[in-house]
Design a protein around this motif. Structure first.
Motif, PDB file in Angstrom:
ATOM      1  N   VAL A   1     -42.373   7.617   6.998  1.00  0.00           N
ATOM      2  CA  VAL A   1     -43.624   8.738   6.640  1.00  0.00           C
ATOM      3  C   VAL A   1     -44.741   8.211   7.227  1.00  0.00           C
ATOM      4  O   VAL A   1     -45.435   9.196   7.745  1.00  0.00           O
ATOM      5  CB  VAL A   1     -43.523   9.059   5.024  1.00  0.00           C
ATOM      6  CG1 VAL A   1     -44.644   9.616   4.781  1.00  0.00           C
ATOM      7  CG2 VAL A   1     -42.363   9.528   4.785  1.00  0.00           C
TER       8      VAL A   1
ATOM      9  N   THR B   1     -44.142   2.310  -3.713  1.00  0.00           N
ATOM     10  CA  THR B   1     -42.880   3.224  -3.159  1.00  0.00           C
ATOM     11  C   THR B   1     -41.787   2.020  -3.033  1.00  0.00           C
ATOM     12  O   THR B   1     -40.626   2.241  -3.526  1.00  0.00           O
ATOM     13  CB  THR B   1     -43.073   4.048  -2.324  1.00  0.00           C
ATOM     14  OG1 THR B   1     -43.362   3.136  -0.964  1.00  0.00           O
ATOM     15  CG2 THR B   1     -44.166   5.033  -2.386  1.00  0.00           C
TER      16      THR B   1
ATOM     17  N   ILE C   1     -40.268   1.006  -6.580  1.00  0.00           N
ATOM     18  CA  ILE C   1     -39.640   2.085  -7.193  1.00  0.00           C
ATOM     19  C   ILE C   1     -38.319   2.263  -6.517  1.00  0.00           C
ATOM     20  O   ILE C   1     -37.089   1.997  -7.134  1.00  0.00           O
ATOM     21  CB  ILE C   1     -40.381   3.504  -7.043  1.00  0.00           C
ATOM     22  CG1 ILE C   1     -41.685   3.599  -7.714  1.00  0.00           C
ATOM     23  CG2 ILE C   1     -39.570   4.781  -7.404  1.00  0.00           C
ATOM     24  CD1 ILE C   1     -42.326   4.520  -7.624  1.00  0.00           C
ATOM     25  N   ARG C   2     -38.282   2.035  -5.096  1.00  0.00           N
ATOM     26  CA  ARG C   2     -37.129   2.070  -4.655  1.00  0.00           C
ATOM     27  C   ARG C   2     -36.199   0.844  -4.522  1.00  0.00           C
ATOM     28  O   ARG C   2     -34.958   1.079  -4.636  1.00  0.00           O
ATOM     29  CB  ARG C   2     -37.139   2.530  -3.025  1.00  0.00           C
ATOM     30  CG  ARG C   2     -37.751   3.952  -2.542  1.00  0.00           C
ATOM     31  CD  ARG C   2     -37.510   4.315  -1.145  1.00  0.00           C
ATOM     32  NE  ARG C   2     -37.483   5.693  -1.124  1.00  0.00           N
ATOM     33  CZ  ARG C   2     -38.769   6.364  -0.642  1.00  0.00           C
ATOM     34  NH1 ARG C   2     -39.808   5.583  -0.586  1.00  0.00           N
ATOM     35  NH2 ARG C   2     -38.724   7.763  -0.593  1.00  0.00           N
TER      36      ARG C   2
ATOM     37  N   THR D   1     -34.427   1.271  -7.991  1.00  0.00           N
ATOM     38  CA  THR D   1     -33.411   2.333  -7.913  1.00  0.00           C
ATOM     39  C   THR D   1     -32.086   1.716  -7.336  1.00  0.00           C
ATOM     40  O   THR D   1     -30.988   1.565  -7.925  1.00  0.00           O
ATOM     41  CB  THR D   1     -33.736   3.417  -7.298  1.00  0.00           C
ATOM     42  OG1 THR D   1     -35.030   3.873  -7.693  1.00  0.00           O
ATOM     43  CG2 THR D   1     -32.673   4.457  -7.265  1.00  0.00           C
TER      44      THR D   1
ATOM     45  N   TRP E   1     -28.515   0.522  -9.006  1.00  0.00           N
ATOM     46  CA  TRP E   1     -27.223   1.078  -8.591  1.00  0.00           C
ATOM     47  C   TRP E   1     -26.022  -0.146  -7.940  1.00  0.00           C
ATOM     48  O   TRP E   1     -24.945  -0.040  -8.376  1.00  0.00           O
ATOM     49  CB  TRP E   1     -27.361   2.118  -7.477  1.00  0.00           C
ATOM     50  CG  TRP E   1     -26.213   2.776  -6.915  1.00  0.00           C
ATOM     51  CD1 TRP E   1     -25.481   2.571  -6.009  1.00  0.00           C
ATOM     52  CD2 TRP E   1     -25.368   3.639  -7.714  1.00  0.00           C
ATOM     53  NE1 TRP E   1     -24.417   3.328  -5.648  1.00  0.00           N
ATOM     54  CE2 TRP E   1     -24.348   3.975  -6.709  1.00  0.00           C
ATOM     55  CE3 TRP E   1     -25.457   4.105  -9.174  1.00  0.00           C
ATOM     56  CZ2 TRP E   1     -23.250   5.005  -7.312  1.00  0.00           C
ATOM     57  CZ3 TRP E   1     -24.522   5.029  -9.466  1.00  0.00           C
ATOM     58  CH2 TRP E   1     -23.430   5.474  -8.543  1.00  0.00           C
TER      59      TRP E   1
ATOM     60  N   ASN F   1     -42.696  12.055  -0.292  1.00  0.00           N
ATOM     61  CA  ASN F   1     -42.161  10.871  -0.558  1.00  0.00           C
ATOM     62  C   ASN F   1     -42.031  10.196  -1.572  1.00  0.00           C
ATOM     63  O   ASN F   1     -41.007   9.566  -2.175  1.00  0.00           O
ATOM     64  CB  ASN F   1     -42.658  10.083   0.839  1.00  0.00           C
ATOM     65  CG  ASN F   1     -41.664   8.872   1.093  1.00  0.00           C
ATOM     66  OD1 ASN F   1     -42.029   7.768   0.369  1.00  0.00           O
ATOM     67  ND2 ASN F   1     -40.998   8.795   1.885  1.00  0.00           N
ATOM     68  N   VAL F   2     -43.253   9.911  -2.213  1.00  0.00           N
ATOM     69  CA  VAL F   2     -43.357   9.391  -3.684  1.00  0.00           C
ATOM     70  C   VAL F   2     -42.336  10.189  -4.344  1.00  0.00           C
ATOM     71  O   VAL F   2     -41.641   9.450  -5.447  1.00  0.00           O
ATOM     72  CB  VAL F   2     -44.725   9.333  -4.082  1.00  0.00           C
ATOM     73  CG1 VAL F   2     -44.632   8.663  -5.289  1.00  0.00           C
ATOM     74  CG2 VAL F   2     -45.426   8.500  -3.057  1.00  0.00           C
TER      75      VAL F   2
ATOM     76  N   VAL G   1     -39.703  12.032  -3.930  1.00  0.00           N
ATOM     77  CA  VAL G   1     -38.300  11.881  -3.762  1.00  0.00           C
ATOM     78  C   VAL G   1     -38.224  10.407  -4.328  1.00  0.00           C
ATOM     79  O   VAL G   1     -36.941  10.470  -4.802  1.00  0.00           O
ATOM     80  CB  VAL G   1     -38.048  11.856  -2.217  1.00  0.00           C
ATOM     81  CG1 VAL G   1     -36.809  11.370  -2.025  1.00  0.00           C
ATOM     82  CG2 VAL G   1     -37.937  13.498  -1.942  1.00  0.00           C
ATOM     83  N   ALA G   2     -38.683   9.422  -4.063  1.00  0.00           N
ATOM     84  CA  ALA G   2     -38.458   8.165  -4.547  1.00  0.00           C
ATOM     85  C   ALA G   2     -38.288   8.086  -6.398  1.00  0.00           C
ATOM     86  O   ALA G   2     -37.243   7.585  -6.803  1.00  0.00           O
ATOM     87  CB  ALA G   2     -39.473   7.025  -4.202  1.00  0.00           C
ATOM     88  N   VAL G   3     -39.278   8.856  -7.027  1.00  0.00           N
ATOM     89  CA  VAL G   3     -39.208   8.887  -8.372  1.00  0.00           C
ATOM     90  C   VAL G   3     -37.994   9.517  -8.918  1.00  0.00           C
ATOM     91  O   VAL G   3     -37.411   8.973  -9.690  1.00  0.00           O
ATOM     92  CB  VAL G   3     -40.554   9.235  -8.889  1.00  0.00           C
ATOM     93  CG1 VAL G   3     -40.423   9.434 -10.501  1.00  0.00           C
ATOM     94  CG2 VAL G   3     -41.763   8.686  -8.549  1.00  0.00           C
TER      95      VAL G   3
ATOM     96  N   GLN H   1     -35.332  10.182  -7.354  1.00  0.00           N
ATOM     97  CA  GLN H   1     -33.836   9.447  -7.051  1.00  0.00           C
ATOM     98  C   GLN H   1     -33.642   8.292  -8.226  1.00  0.00           C
ATOM     99  O   GLN H   1     -32.384   8.212  -8.464  1.00  0.00           O
ATOM    100  CB  GLN H   1     -33.943   8.724  -5.669  1.00  0.00           C
ATOM    101  CG  GLN H   1     -33.726   9.553  -4.531  1.00  0.00           C
ATOM    102  CD  GLN H   1     -33.864   8.940  -3.131  1.00  0.00           C
ATOM    103  OE1 GLN H   1     -34.483   8.011  -3.112  1.00  0.00           O
ATOM    104  NE2 GLN H   1     -33.239   9.615  -2.095  1.00  0.00           N
ATOM    105  N   GLY H   2     -34.722   7.630  -8.360  1.00  0.00           N
ATOM    106  CA  GLY H   2     -34.621   6.504  -9.520  1.00  0.00           C
ATOM    107  C   GLY H   2     -34.410   7.367 -10.711  1.00  0.00           C
ATOM    108  O   GLY H   2     -33.373   6.839 -11.261  1.00  0.00           O
TER     109      GLY H   2
ATOM    110  N   VAL I   1     -30.542   8.098 -10.466  1.00  0.00           N
ATOM    111  CA  VAL I   1     -29.475   7.137 -10.676  1.00  0.00           C
ATOM    112  C   VAL I   1     -29.603   6.521 -12.102  1.00  0.00           C
ATOM    113  O   VAL I   1     -28.513   6.256 -12.723  1.00  0.00           O
ATOM    114  CB  VAL I   1     -30.002   5.887  -9.589  1.00  0.00           C
ATOM    115  CG1 VAL I   1     -29.396   4.561 -10.071  1.00  0.00           C
ATOM    116  CG2 VAL I   1     -29.588   6.373  -8.340  1.00  0.00           C
TER     117      VAL I   1
END
Lengths: 320, 61
Positions: free
Chosen positions: A177, A296, A299-300, A303, A307, B33-34, B36-38, B40-41, B44
């Motif tokens: 991005v 970010t 956070i990623r 996650t 998983w 983008n931020v 989407v990250a939150v 997805q978290g 999950v």
């Protein structure tokens, strides 16, 4: 027979092993040489400060490591093992995340609002230059992100550290991005200043390649089903792609380019060609974007850790 | 503020469309983008909660 083999082995390992401080001093000397080369182009006073400070720090570190080798090595080893463990990383990043979010929001908002509304206009470009407060932070974040991915890739390839593979997966999306933003904002800025949105220029083209490299890393991870294999492929691309970061950085010096050369320097206002009234908001938004990037990534990574470790007991306790 | 009014800030001389479109597109991309990250978290976490609850139920049976 067995005994002699054991003796032989201990002898060979004994002779091949160099004292710990040999590696340390080699590393410090290498770093010092690289930094000296890097800093040499700076004006004299900041150069003296950086080099003097760097050498004092290096020598202190070296003698410290000689004096207290256990403390130094054990601390390094502990960091390596703790940060390499997904469980510890999850706990640790959970503590840091709220602070990072706060710092990122404050820095970004201050930097952008200051740059948009309070900084003076450029004497030739007028107000169109205000795109710089987005363009430069995004570009540098894209480059830094790829460098970080390259380091993580190297660690993943050499030590097979699972955490390093997770980090690559966490770094890539925001980096893509950032590269896209750099290209988009640059194109919009190019229209009033250069008279064109796009030109196949060395800087612009290498930046486009950086975006494709980021997308390639993301695509590789999604294309391979086994996470460890996907991680290895992505680490390889991350390491190889670092060469493009160097090309992007020096493209304006190596080739004739429509893009201007770098006018910022790590050595404060003395080395920068930007007036402090414009530099201050730029630095704020740059650090803001870096912190946002870190947010970010954490956070990623969290996650991904949850998983991948979903079968372990600590995730069970954490989630339920 | 450098500008005298918000209308002037919006116009930015002649460069308003360039500056504001660049900021609009790019800030939207960042927020997306931020977000989407939150998202997805959270997804999950929710999925894991369900899977783990089902496992615990099966273990009890």
């Amino acid at each position: 027979m067995q005994e002699s083999r054991a003796v032989h082995r201990s002898q060979t390992t004994g002779s091949a092993k160099l004292p710990g401080h040999f590696y340390l001093i080699s590393l410090v000397a290498l770093l010092a040489a690289v930094l000296t080369w890097f800093i040499w182009s700076a004006p004299v006073r900041p150069r003296t400060v950086w080099l003097g400070g760097g050498w004092v720090f290096g020598v202190a570190f070296y003698f410290g490591a000689l004096r207290y080798p256990d403390l130094y090595w054990r601390t390094l080893e502990r960091w390596y093992h703790e940060l390499g463990s997904p469980r510890y990383f999850y706990r640790f990043s959970g503590l840091w995340l709220p602070w990072l979010v706060g710092i990122a929001v404050v820095l970004c908002l201050t930097g952008l609002i200051w740059g948009l509304a309070f900084a003076p206009p450029h004497h030739e470009q007028g107000n169109s230059y205000r795109i710089i407060y987005l363009h430069v932070p995004a570009s540098s974040a894209a480059l830094m992100g790829y460098m970080a991915m390259g380091v993580a890739g190297l660690v993943a390839l050499v030590w097979r550290l699972k955490m390093a593979e997770i980090m690559i997966k966490a770094i890539a999306p925001f980096g893509a991005v950032m590269a896209a933003i750099s290209l988009i904002s640059g194109a919009i800025w190019g229209r009033p200043t250069w008279g064109t949105y796009w030109i196949w220029d060395a800087r612009l083209t290498s930046m486009l390649i950086l975006l494709f490299l980021y997308l390639g890393v993301i695509a590789l991870q999604n294309a391979i089903r086994d996470p460890r294999q996907a991680g290895r492929a992505a680490s390889l691309l991350s390491v190889v792609g670092v060469i493009n970061v160097v090309i992007v950085r020096y493209s304006v010096d190596w080739w004739q380019s429509l893009h201007q050369g770098s006018s910022m320097s790590m050595f404060g206002t003395a080395g920068s060609a930007i007036h402090p009234s414009m530099l201050a908001p730029l630095l704020l938004s740059m650090f803001g974007i870096y912190f946002l990037y870190a947010v970010t990534v954490l956070i990623r990574a969290r996650t991904e850790i949850l998983w991948r470790e979903r079968k372990s007991n600590w995730v069970r306790e954490e989630v339920s | 503020m450098y500008f005298d009014s918000f209308a002037e800030l919006w116009q930015m001389g002649v460069h308003g469309p360039f500056v504001w479109s660049a900021f609009g597109i790019c800030v939207a991309l960042i927020l997306l983008n931020v977000g989407v990250a939150v998202y997805q978290g959270r997804r999950v976490r929710r999925d894991l909660k369900r899977i783990i609850r089902r496992q615990i139920m099966q273990e009890k049976q």
